[in-house]
Each structure stands twice: as structure tokens, then as C-alpha cells.
Write an enzyme that holds these catalytic residues in place. Structure first.
Site, short mmCIF file in Angstrom:
data_model
loop_
_atom_site.label_atom_id
_atom_site.label_comp_id
_atom_site.label_asym_id
_atom_site.label_seq_id
_atom_site.Cartn_x
_atom_site.Cartn_y
_atom_site.Cartn_z
CB CYS A 160 -0.99 -0.04 1.16
SG CYS A 160 -2.38 1.06 0.89
CE1 TYR A 161 3.07 7.45 1.96
CE2 TYR A 161 4.79 6.18 3.04
CZ TYR A 161 4.34 7.37 2.50
OH TYR A 161 5.16 8.47 2.49
CD GLU A 165 -1.18 -5.89 5.81
OE1 GLU A 165 -0.97 -6.39 4.68
OE2 GLU A 165 -1.20 -4.66 6.01
N GLY A 221 -0.97 -14.64 38.30
CA GLY A 221 -1.88 -15.73 37.93
C GLY A 221 -2.29 -15.60 36.47
CB VAL A 241 -1.26 -15.81 29.94
CG1 VAL A 241 -0.37 -16.53 28.95
CG2 VAL A 241 -2.62 -16.45 29.98
CB SER A 301 3.22 -12.63 35.58
OG SER A 301 2.06 -13.23 36.09
#
Ligand code: XMP
Length: 522
Positions: A84-85, A181, A234, A236, A238
Site C-alpha cells: 500500500c503506502y 496481512e 496468575g 498468562v 507473568s
């Protein structure tokens, strides 16, 4: 920087899809990184890209201050793909001509492929258009190519753009007017795979298995003989960060889990039990619930709640950290999107809610930071977690805000109101799981409203609390749709909540999208 030889560089011109390009390339097994378009040439060279992709962007090449690149990049001799751009910029830099199209092209278009060899080598025919190879692509542009630069020829066109794709195979420079994409270009993935594998010659070396091996050995080197601490929430990020560091340095890592009294029913015990049993992490639990609840006692304003909770968290964590006087490193679960945000040419997005994460620890703390996930996207973190053997029940958990149930109790947070919300929330989650819908949604939870309504139970008039049920689907939490929960699931939730939770006589379902609403109510 990960020591991987096959890497693709993406230069960002401010497109909202730049991150998607990086993800697609990584999904093809090739490491990719985003830099702003104005990155210094020395930095680009030092990255040793096997190929460069120029993203789209909102500007027009004939704007007075149109974003551009250091021209020397064109002489690196590696394949280049402009999107594109990026295509328009290549055209103007290399001596072609760009002009405003008579009509903006936005949305679906049919790309007729004029030359399959090269860029479109992996495209499968769509439909039954005898003899013509075409595929659906997604366009979003106002400018178009009037004259291609010398050395280029068209390799695809649409009814609106005679040059929807062009190539100079000798210099290995390719350009697409549409966006490969995005999901609306169904075969875009195959085009990007062809670029990175077929044209740039990259091998599929980027896997979470290879990342794990390299990350562990570099962590061992950096943290040789040293101790580290980590705040476990608790969640995901960390959890995965801690277990990666644990694999590298074992019990020289101490994890601290602050129970702020704002967690869901049974959550604190469950999280601790899972960490200890399945991951053998050394976890210190600090029960600070009384302290948090007393500080929150008189507060109603959502942002004030966040501030108080953030501040108390830091105080508790600092006090604990001070006891581990020989720890010099602090592990944080920063992810790549946060890193991109900080270098984005669009600038950091506006803060709508001041999200307090355990990531936001103060810089005055005397720790050196270690951020082992700062090169990963969320989906890669989940894959890495599975690779590290973290139980699925932890990896597939819905996101839970740092301030916990405090932002799901509208108005004052009291022990009684917490107890009501905990019970109602547990029922909502149980019913979502029973219906097999937990994984299909981004978040599902209960909210306690600051109103009472009249009801009747038996022969008695009641005047009690109202619970709102919220269930949303989303890919990144930035936008969200409410989930069309089946009526029988809603009925089961409502029935159980009014019967099992004392003090609730009404249940409502939140049918708002984000925007204009947000996911949480506060
Ligand atoms: P909103 O409510 O802004 O939420 O649409 C988007 C996502 O962010 C989570 N959230 C938070 N997470 N601290 C956090 O760590 C916070 O203060 C916070 N507020 C919202 C929310 O659960 C959703 O996933």
C-alpha cells in the site's frame, strides 16, 4: 536480540495493520521485527535482515512531509516488499509516478494475477474462472500508480487499479497495492510466505521450541549466580515469564503473589496450588487483603480505585522484595506489542483507563529489569507456555484486570459486596464452562451494580441487588462484541444467581459493544 539468522525487518509507516504483518511473518516460521520508517540506516544494517517489508500508512507520498526511508536501504541488495503506502513510496523513490485515484478503493476487490511466477507462486485458483487466475484481496487506498518505475512490470490488476501489484524481479523488489496481512485477503498468508521463503530464502527457524532453548541459555548467562524476583498475578504473561526464568535459574527465582482480596472465588488458593504442584515454582503468598480493603473503604471513583490499588501493590511488593536483599533482578512479563507501542510512529494510543499491571513497578526500585517475553506476541506466549508444560487451565484463562473485582463492583467495595459478586461471578463462569463456551470468548464475568430493585420472592417483597452479566469476544481487547449467549445458558445463570446468591433479585445481560462501551464497567 534473539540470535536467529533469518530475520525480516518491517518498516512502519503508521498503518494500523503493521503488527499483523509481523505476526503473519512469524506464523510462517520467520522472526520479524518492526522499526519506525525513520530508523537509522546503521540500525537497519546491524539487524541483518534477509528481507524488508514497507508497511502501509495513512500518508500520501506527495504530502509535504511524507514519511520516507533512508534511500541506502534500497541498495542493501535484500528483497523488498512494499504494501500500500509502501508501494507508493517505492514508486516515487525509484522514479515512477503516483497520483490520486479518481475513486478511493476500499474493501474487497478481485485481483487478476498477470504473472504467477515470483510473488504469486503459492496462489491457488479461486472459483472457476477458466484460464484466469484471480483471488480476493482487500484494498484501502486513495492514491494509485500512474507510471511504474523503470525496471518494473505489472504482475496483477483489479478493475480499478491497472497496477495492483508490480515487480522488478532482477532487483527482487515487489509491491502490492492491497493488504496481504489482513484476514480479508484469504490468500495473503500464502503471498507473505512466498515472499519470506520463496523470495528471501528464509528457513522456518522461528519456533517456540527454538526460542525456549535460546532464551534459557541467554538467561543463564545473564543471571549467572544471581537471584531474581517476579510478581506473579496468575495471568498468562507473568506465569510464562516466571517459568521460563525458572527453567534457566531454578530456585534462584522467587515469585511473589500478592493477594489483594479482590480475586475471584477460590482463585488465590487455586493459583498458588497450580504454581507449586505443576510448575514447582517457589512462590511466596502475601495476604494483603485487609490492607487493600481498608484503603478502598471510602472510594467510589474508578480511577481512584486503580490508583489506590496500584500504589498499595507497589508498597506490599517493595516490602517483600526488601526481605530478599540479595535479589538484584526483577522479571517482568512485558510483551512485544507494548514494545512496539513505545516506538510506534503513531505514538502511544490514548489512555482511556490507566491500566495498572504488575508490569508497572516503579523505576526507583533498585532492580535490574529482565523482560524475557519482550519479543513475543500474546499468541506466541501461549505457545511458549504450552512448550514449557504450563497446564492449559492457566494458559487459556480469560484476562483478569489488575484491580480485580474492585472495578466490577460499581461504587464502594465492601466485604459484603465482594461476597455477593464472588458467588454470582462463580455461577456465571460455571455456566459458561458447562455450555462449552469458555474458550470461544475473550472474557465472561459478573458485575455488581450500585442500584437496588424491587422483586418478589415467595410472598415477600424484596429490595435487592442487581447483577449484570458480561460476555465478550475480542482478539486483543481493543474492540469487542457481546457474545450471543444461548437463551438457555442465560436462563440457567439468572435462575441460579437469584436462587443461590443471597441479596440478588435481578439479573440483566449487557449487550454493548466496545466502542462505545468498554469491556469492564469501570
Ligand atoms: P476495557 O474495560 O478498557 O478493558 O475495555 C480492556 C481489557 O483490559 C482489561 N482491563 C484491565 N487490565 N488493569 C488491567 O490489568 C486494569 O486496570 C484494567 N482495566 C481493564 C479488561 O479486563 C479487558 O480485558
Amino acid at each position: 536480540m534473539v540470535p536467529i539468522s533469518d530475520r525480516i525487518l518491517i518498516l512502519d509507516f503508521g498503518s494500523q495493520y503493521t503488527q499483523l504483518i509481523a505476526r503473519r511473518v512469524r506464523e510462517a516460521g520467520v522472526y520479524s521485527e518492526i522499526m519506525p520508517h525513520h530508523a537509522a540506516f546503521a540500525t537497519i544494517e546491524a539487524f541483518h535482515p534477509r528481507g524488508i517489508i514497507l508497511s502501509g500508512g495513512p500518508a500520501s507520498v506527495y504530502d509535504r512531509r511524507a514519511p520516507t526511508v533512508d534511500r541506502r536501504m534500497l541498495d542493501l541488495g535484500v528483497p523488498i516488499l512494499g504494501i500500500c503506502y509502501g508501494m507508493q513510496l517505492l514508486t516515487s523513490l525509484l522514479g515512477g509516478r503516483v497520483a490520486k485515484a479518481a475513486r478511493r478503493e476500499f474493501g474487497d476487490a478481485e485481483l487478476i494475477i498477470d504473472e504467477r511466477e515470483g510473488m504469486f507462486g503459492r496462489i491457488r485458483p479461486e472459483g472457476s474462472n477458466a484460464g484466469i487466475l484471480s483471488c480476493r484481496v482487500w484494498m484501502s487506498h486513495g492514491d494509485r500508480i500512474e507510471a511504474m518505475p523503470p525496471g518494473f512490470h505489472a504482475i496483477g490488476h483489479t478493475s480499478n487499479s491497472p497496477v495492483a501489484a508490480m515487480a522488478d524481479p532482477r532487483r527482487r523488489i515487489y509491491a502490492l497495492q492491497f493488504h496481504p496481512e489482513v484476514a480479508h485477503t484469504p490468500q495473503g498468508r500464502a503471498m507473505l510466505e512466498q515472499f519470506v521463503h520463496g523470495i528471501c530464502g528464509c528457513a522456518s527457524t522461528w519456533t517456540m521450541g527454538s526460542f525456549r532453548k535460546e532464551a534459557v541459555s541467554s538467561l543463564r548467562e545473564r543471571l549467572a549466580g544471581e537471584r531474581a524476583i517476579c510478581a506473579l498475578s496468575g495471568g498468562v504473561d507473568s506465569t510464562v515469564a516466571a517459568s521460563l526464568v525458572h527453567e534457566a535459574i531454578g530456585n534462584r527465582l522467587t515469585c511473589i503473589f500478592v493477594d489483594n482480596g479482590l480475586l475471584r472465588k477460590g482463585e488465590s488458593d487455586k493459583v498458588i496450588e497450580t504454581f507449586r504442584r505443576t510448575m514447582r515454582l517457589r512462590v511466596k503468598r502475601v495476604d494483603a487483603s485487609a490492607r487493600f480493603l481498608s484503603k478502598l473503604a471510602k472510594i467510589e471513583d474508578p480511577e481512584a480505585k486503580r490508583r489506590v490499588i496500584g500504589r498499595e501493590f507497589i508498597r506490599v511488593f517493595e516490602a517483600e522484595a526488601a526481605r530478599l536483599s540479595d535479589a538484584r533482578w526483577l522479571v517482568q512479563g512485558t510483551l512485544y506489542p507494548d514494545v512496539i507501542e513505545s516506538v510506534s510512529v503513531r505514538g502511544p494510543s490514548a489512555t482511556i483507563k490507566t491500566h495498572h499491571n504488575v508490569g508497572g513497578l516503579p523505576s526507583r526500585m533498585k532492580f535490574k529489569l529482565i523482560e524475557p517475553l519482550r519479543e513475543l506476541f500474546k499468541d506466541e506466549v501461549r505457545l511458549l507456555g504450552a512448550e514449557l508444560g504450563i497446564p492449559d487451565e492457566l494458559l487459556s484463562r480469560h484476562p483478569f484486570p489488575g484491580p480485580g473485582l474492585a472495578v466490577r463492583i460499581l461504587g464502594r467495595v465492601t466485604p459484603d459486596r465482594l461476597a455477593v459478586l464472588r458467588e454470582a461471578d462463580a455461577i456465571v463462569l460455571e455456566e459458561i464452562k458447562r455450555a462449552g463456551l469458555y474458550r470461544a470468548m475473550w472474557q465472561g464475568f459478573a458485575v455488581l451494580l450500585p442500584v437496588r430493585s424491587v422483586g418478589v420472592m415467595g410472598d415477600e417483597r424484596t429490595y435487592d441487588n442487581v447483577i449484570a452479566v458480561r460476555a465478550v469476544s475480542s482478539t486483543d481487547g481493543m474492540t469487542a462484541e457481546w457474545v450471543k449467549l444461548p437463551y438457555d445458558v442465560l436462563a440457567a445463570m439468572s435462575n441460579r444467581i437469584v436462587n443461590e446468591v443471597k441479596g440478588v433479585n435481578r439479573v440483566v445481560y449487557d449487550i454493548s459493544t466496545k466502542p462505545p462501551s468498554t469491556i469492564e464497567w469501570e
